[in-house]
Structure formats: structure tokens, C-alpha cells
Design a protein around this motif. Structure first.
Motif, PDB file in Angstrom:
ATOM      1  N   ALA A 252      12.425  -7.112  -2.107  1.00 32.88           N
ATOM      2  CA  ALA A 252      13.869  -6.904  -2.103  1.00 32.88           C
ATOM      3  C   ALA A 252      14.194  -5.737  -1.178  1.00 32.88           C
ATOM      4  N   VAL A 253      15.210  -5.930  -0.350  1.00 26.91           N
ATOM      5  CA  VAL A 253      15.612  -4.899   0.607  1.00 26.91           C
ATOM      6  C   VAL A 253      16.987  -4.376   0.211  1.00 26.91           C
ATOM      7  N   HIS A 254      17.091  -3.049   0.016  1.00 24.97           N
ATOM      8  CA  HIS A 254      18.368  -2.416  -0.295  1.00 24.97           C
ATOM      9  C   HIS A 254      19.065  -2.001   0.997  1.00 24.97           C
ATOM     10  N   TYR A 255      20.355  -2.339   1.118  1.00 19.27           N
ATOM     11  CA  TYR A 255      21.118  -1.978   2.308  1.00 19.27           C
ATOM     12  C   TYR A 255      22.578  -1.788   1.931  1.00 19.27           C
ATOM     13  N   LYS A 256      23.300  -1.015   2.757  1.00 19.26           N
ATOM     14  CA  LYS A 256      24.688  -0.695   2.450  1.00 19.26           C
ATOM     15  C   LYS A 256      25.588  -1.912   2.675  1.00 19.26           C
ATOM     16  N   PRO A 257      26.809  -1.890   2.109  1.00 17.26           N
ATOM     17  CA  PRO A 257      27.727  -3.024   2.264  1.00 17.26           C
ATOM     18  C   PRO A 257      28.069  -3.286   3.727  1.00 17.26           C
ATOM     19  N   VAL A 258      28.315  -4.546   4.020  1.00 18.99           N
ATOM     20  CA  VAL A 258      28.708  -4.943   5.372  1.00 18.99           C
ATOM     21  C   VAL A 258      29.716  -6.088   5.265  1.00 18.99           C
ATOM     22  N   PHE A 259      30.752  -6.046   6.135  1.00 21.15           N
ATOM     23  CA  PHE A 259      31.762  -7.099   6.209  1.00 21.15           C
ATOM     24  C   PHE A 259      31.586  -7.892   7.495  1.00 21.15           C
ATOM     25  N   ALA A 260      31.983  -9.148   7.450  1.00 24.02           N
ATOM     26  CA  ALA A 260      31.953  -9.972   8.659  1.00 24.02           C
ATOM     27  C   ALA A 260      32.942  -9.432   9.694  1.00 24.02           C
ATOM     28  N   ASN A 261      34.101  -8.916   9.237  1.00 26.17           N
ATOM     29  CA  ASN A 261      35.065  -8.242  10.115  1.00 26.17           C
ATOM     30  C   ASN A 261      35.752  -7.139   9.323  1.00 26.17           C
TER      31      ASN A 261
ATOM     32  N   LYS B  56       0.798  -1.223   0.000  1.00 24.39           N
ATOM     33  CA  LYS B  56       0.000   0.000   0.000  1.00 24.39           C
ATOM     34  C   LYS B  56       0.835   1.280   0.000  1.00 24.39           C
ATOM     35  N   ASN B  57       2.002   1.288   0.602  1.00 25.24           N
ATOM     36  CA  ASN B  57       2.777   2.523   0.645  1.00 25.24           C
ATOM     37  C   ASN B  57       4.245   2.308   0.293  1.00 25.24           C
ATOM     38  N   CYS B  58       4.514   1.244  -0.427  1.00 27.89           N
ATOM     39  CA  CYS B  58       5.888   0.956  -0.835  1.00 27.89           C
ATOM     40  C   CYS B  58       5.851   0.069  -2.077  1.00 27.89           C
ATOM     41  N   SER B  59       7.040  -0.120  -2.659  1.00 27.74           N
ATOM     42  CA  SER B  59       7.154  -0.992  -3.825  1.00 27.74           C
ATOM     43  C   SER B  59       7.783  -2.309  -3.392  1.00 27.74           C
ATOM     44  N   ARG B  60       8.032  -3.184  -4.346  1.00 22.58           N
ATOM     45  CA  ARG B  60       8.632  -4.481  -4.018  1.00 22.58           C
ATOM     46  C   ARG B  60      10.126  -4.359  -3.730  1.00 22.58           C
ATOM     47  N   THR B  61      10.679  -3.170  -3.921  1.00 24.41           N
ATOM     48  CA  THR B  61      12.065  -2.895  -3.560  1.00 24.41           C
ATOM     49  C   THR B  61      12.071  -1.712  -2.606  1.00 24.41           C
ATOM     50  N   ILE B  62      12.506  -1.951  -1.366  1.00 23.28           N
ATOM     51  CA  ILE B  62      12.490  -0.893  -0.362  1.00 23.28           C
ATOM     52  C   ILE B  62      13.843  -0.816   0.321  1.00 23.28           C
ATOM     53  N   ASN B  63      14.069   0.308   0.998  1.00 23.19           N
ATOM     54  CA  ASN B  63      15.308   0.486   1.739  1.00 23.19           C
ATOM     55  C   ASN B  63      15.196  -0.153   3.114  1.00 23.19           C
ATOM     56  N   GLU B  64      16.335  -0.558   3.651  1.00 25.03           N
ATOM     57  CA  GLU B  64      16.364  -1.189   4.964  1.00 25.03           C
ATOM     58  C   GLU B  64      15.728  -0.283   6.012  1.00 25.03           C
ATOM     59  N   ARG B  65      14.888  -0.887   6.874  1.00 21.67           N
ATOM     60  CA  ARG B  65      14.180  -0.222   7.970  1.00 21.67           C
ATOM     61  C   ARG B  65      13.100   0.743   7.484  1.00 21.67           C
ATOM     62  N   GLU B  66      12.804   0.717   6.211  1.00 26.11           N
ATOM     63  CA  GLU B  66      11.694   1.523   5.713  1.00 26.11           C
ATOM     64  C   GLU B  66      10.380   0.834   6.074  1.00 26.11           C
ATOM     65  N   THR B  67       9.373   1.614   6.454  1.00 25.68           N
ATOM     66  CA  THR B  67       8.080   1.055   6.835  1.00 25.68           C
ATOM     67  C   THR B  67       7.265   0.693   5.593  1.00 25.68           C
ATOM     68  N   CYS B  68       6.658  -0.469   5.640  1.00 25.38           N
ATOM     69  CA  CYS B  68       5.880  -0.948   4.493  1.00 25.38           C
ATOM     70  C   CYS B  68       4.583  -1.579   5.014  1.00 25.38           C
ATOM     71  N   LEU B  69       3.478  -1.274   4.344  1.00 28.47           N
ATOM     72  CA  LEU B  69       2.176  -1.810   4.740  1.00 28.47           C
ATOM     73  C   LEU B  69       1.739  -2.886   3.753  1.00 28.47           C
ATOM     74  N   LEU B  70       1.553  -4.109   4.277  1.00 32.76           N
ATOM     75  CA  LEU B  70       1.028  -5.212   3.483  1.00 32.76           C
ATOM     76  C   LEU B  70      -0.467  -5.346   3.773  1.00 32.76           C
ATOM     77  N   GLN B  71      -1.215  -5.684   2.753  1.00 29.36           N
ATOM     78  CA  GLN B  71      -2.663  -5.807   2.918  1.00 29.36           C
ATOM     79  C   GLN B  71      -3.138  -7.140   2.352  1.00 29.36           C
ATOM     80  N   CYS B  72      -3.910  -7.858   3.173  1.00 28.60           N
ATOM     81  CA  CYS B  72      -4.498  -9.129   2.752  1.00 28.60           C
ATOM     82  C   CYS B  72      -5.999  -8.914   2.548  1.00 28.60           C
ATOM     83  N   TYR B  73      -6.455  -9.180   1.334  1.00 26.81           N
ATOM     84  CA  TYR B  73      -7.871  -8.991   1.009  1.00 26.81           C
ATOM     85  C   TYR B  73      -8.531 -10.360   0.898  1.00 26.81           C
TER      86      TYR B  73
END
Length: 347
Positions: free
Chosen positions: A214-223, A117-134
């Protein structure tokens, strides 16, 4: 006091008589759950003498019959949501008793669909998204439970306290804030009618199609730091800077001053190096960046020399101890034999 006790006894006796009269009729099943449009059927029986048994019903009424012990009520196709049915019996003394058959008509949803309802199938990490079941055309809503799932795990469920018995449409929302661990996760909803009279009716379920995000997020290393050693005899070592990221990272390398950068591929996620030094890798995408430091050292020759010296000294010391022990045992054995001979008496 005595009079009050007498009237209480009369009322209790009357209640027992009415209950016993109700038990003269047996319904099989005692309650009925039927899918809309399907056949409904129940049997009314008795072991008592009577003047007639019959069924009163909003559909499929059966006239009174005098010479039977049981009578069946049947509706080939139930099309009334508020269908009612009861079995009655006229006793020999003229009294009529009756028993109501509870009937529940159900209908699974025509469709279940999930939408954003308020986002697409590709969103940024921690972005709020509303799913609706009809949920379309389901009855009765009082027994409906809607569950949300992600990656086979139950997230939440929702029930209703409405008493409508005819089909209704319902919408159930779910608010999510996906993290990088939810990248590519699938979400779906499931409708369940919990109709289990006498434990005989199974759960009735219907699922929606799955929706992936799909969730977009910045690069991260294990160490952030890693040490590497150039072994003696090896001409080069490979530094792997692959980062976890979405979208994929772009890479750049910074090397120790004085190194020939023309011999290095500084835009690759991996770097082949042959010299000790510090190598810093930067992974970046539209969401941000992360750095990782590789410290490359070369194993020194004297490290191996020291190892071999310690090993040789240890082996020599072990050999000396072994030889000393053998000599000691031999001398001890010889002395013991001499002592034996000296102790033998002369003839």
C-alpha cells in the motif's frame, strides 16, 4: 611446398577418418536432461560390424555385448549430480571408438519467497523499498534466471555465471520507489531453468507468492477548478469534491461570504448548493492537502429570451423566402403560357 601440402593432406585425411569413426555410433538422445531422482535412459546403436558394444557410466554401467546392434543404458533414479556416461564399441580391426553422452541433472527450487528488507507493506510515495527473493535448493545455477514481476509486467531479470552443478540457495534483490499509481500493486519473483537441448525441453518455472504494498500519498484532483451552472427551474446543484488519496481524505468547505453556513454540510466530500458563488473544497490527510475551486453561476432569463427571439426571426425569414420563391415561380409559369399562345399563327 609440395612436401608441406602432402603432410597437410595426411592430417586432414586422419581427421576425417576419426570423425567417420565417431559417426559409427549414434546416441538417442544425443544429450540428456533429467530431473534429480528421475529415471535416465539412452540408446547407443550402430550399423557396422563389431566385436562388442558397452556403456561405461558412474551409474548403471552396461557390460560389453557382441551380438547386438543397439544397447540401452538405464538408471532408475539419478542420485549423482556429476553422473557420466559414454558408449564404446570395439571394431573388427581391434580399434575402440567411443561417444560421450552429455547429461544435465536439474532440480527446481524447493521454495521461492518474497520479503521486505527496509520497509513495511505500507510505505509513503517515492520512499525507497528493498524487495528480496529467496530461492532455495536449485540446480544447476548456470541455467537459472530469476524474474521480478509487478501487475503482470516484467520489471527485471537476473542470471548467474556460476558453474556449480549441485543445489544452491540464491537471493536476488529489487529496489523500488512506488508512486501513487502503484498503490495496491502485487510483486512476485519467478525462477526459470532454461534447459532446452535440441529444442525439446520446455522451460521449467516456479513462482513465489504475491506480496502487495500500500502506498500513502496526498490528495490529488483531476482539475483544480470547475465551473457549474444553476439551470432555470433547478433549485440546487451538487458539487463533488471527492479526491484520490491514501489514506482517505478529510474535507472542509469555504463558501462565499454572506452565505448561511448552518444550512451546509461543510465536512462532506459533496456539497448541495442553491446559490451562485465561489465554493472552495480542501481535501487533506497525513501526507498533505489539495484545494479545488467551484465557480457556480445562474443562467439568466434573457439568455433564453434571446434564443427564442433568434429562433422566431429565423423561422419568419425562412417563411418569407419560401413564399417569395413560390410567387416568383407562379408568375414565371403564367408568363411562359402567355408567350406560347401569342406565338401561335392565325389560320
Amino acid at each position: 611446398m609440395a612436401r608441406g601440402g602432402f603432410f597437410r593432406l595426411v592430417f586432414l585425411s586422419a581427421g576425417f577418418i576419426l570423425k567417420a569413426a565417431g559417426d559409427l555410433l549414434v546416441l538417442q538422445p544425443s544429450s540428456l536432461v533429467v530431473e534429480y531422482g528421475s529415471q535416465a535412459s539412452a540408446n547407443c546403436s550402430t550399423t557396422s560390424s563389431h566385436k562388442g558394444i558397452g556403456w561405461e557410466a558412474s551409474e548403471g554401467a552396461v557390460d560389453m555385448v557382441q551380438t547386438v546392434r543397439h544397447l540401452t543404458w538405464t538408471v532408475p533414479s539419478v542420485t549423482h549430480w556429476d553422473i557420466k556416461a559414454l558408449c564404446y564399441m570395439n571394431l573388427e580391426d581391434g580399434e575402440q571408438i567411443e561417444k560421450v553422452l552429455p547429461v544435465t541433472i536439474y532440480k527446481l527450487p524447493d521454495t521461492l519467497s518474497v520479503s521486505l528488507k527496509n520497509c513495511s507493506r505500507t510505505i509513503n510515495e517515492r520512499e525507497t523499498c528493498l524487495l528480496q527473493c529467496y530461492i532455495q535448493n536449485v540446480a544447476p545455477v548456470l541455467y537459472l534466471k530469476v524474474m521480478w514481476y509487478s501487475q503482470q509486467f516484467l520489471m527485471t531479470n537476473h542470471s548467474f555465471d556460476e558453474t556449480a552443478i549441485t543445489p544452491v540457495n540464491k537471493t536476488v534483490n529489487l529496489l523500488i520507489q512506488p508512486s501513487r499509481n502503484d498503490d495496491g500493486a502485487e510483486y512476485w519473483c519467478e525462477a526459470k531453468l532454461e534447459l532446452r537441448p535440441e529444442g525439446l525441453q520446455p522451460h521449467l518455472r516456479k513462482k513465489s507468492e504475491r506480496l502487495s504494498i500500500a502506498v500513502h500519498y496526498k490528495p490529488v484532483f483531476a482539475n483544480d477548478t470547475e465551473q457549474k451552472i444553476l439551470e432555470i427551474g433547478n433549485e440546487e446543484i451538487i458539487l463533488n469534491c471527492t479526491a484520490r488519496a491514501n489514506p482517505p481524505s478529510e474535507y472542509t468547505w469555504n463558501v462565499t461570504p454572506g452565505m448561511d453556513k448552518n444550512e451546509l454540510d461543510l465536512s462532506s466530500p459533496s456539497l448541495s448548493v442553491s446559490q451562485p458563488g465561489n465554493y472552495t473544497c480542501t481535501a487533506s490527510n497525513r501526507q498533505g492537502m489539495a484545494k479545488k475551486l467551484f465557480i457556480v453561476t445562474k443562467r439568466k432569463h434573457h439568455d433564453w429570451t434571446t434564443f427564442w427571439i433568434i429562433l422566431t426571426v429565423g423561422l419568419l425569414l425562412a417563411a418569407v423566402l419560401l413564399i417569395t420563391g413560390l410567387v416568383y415561380q407562379k408568375k414565371k409559369s403564367v408568363n411562359n403560357r402567355k408567350g406560347v399562345r401569342e406565338s401561335v399563327p392565325l389560320k
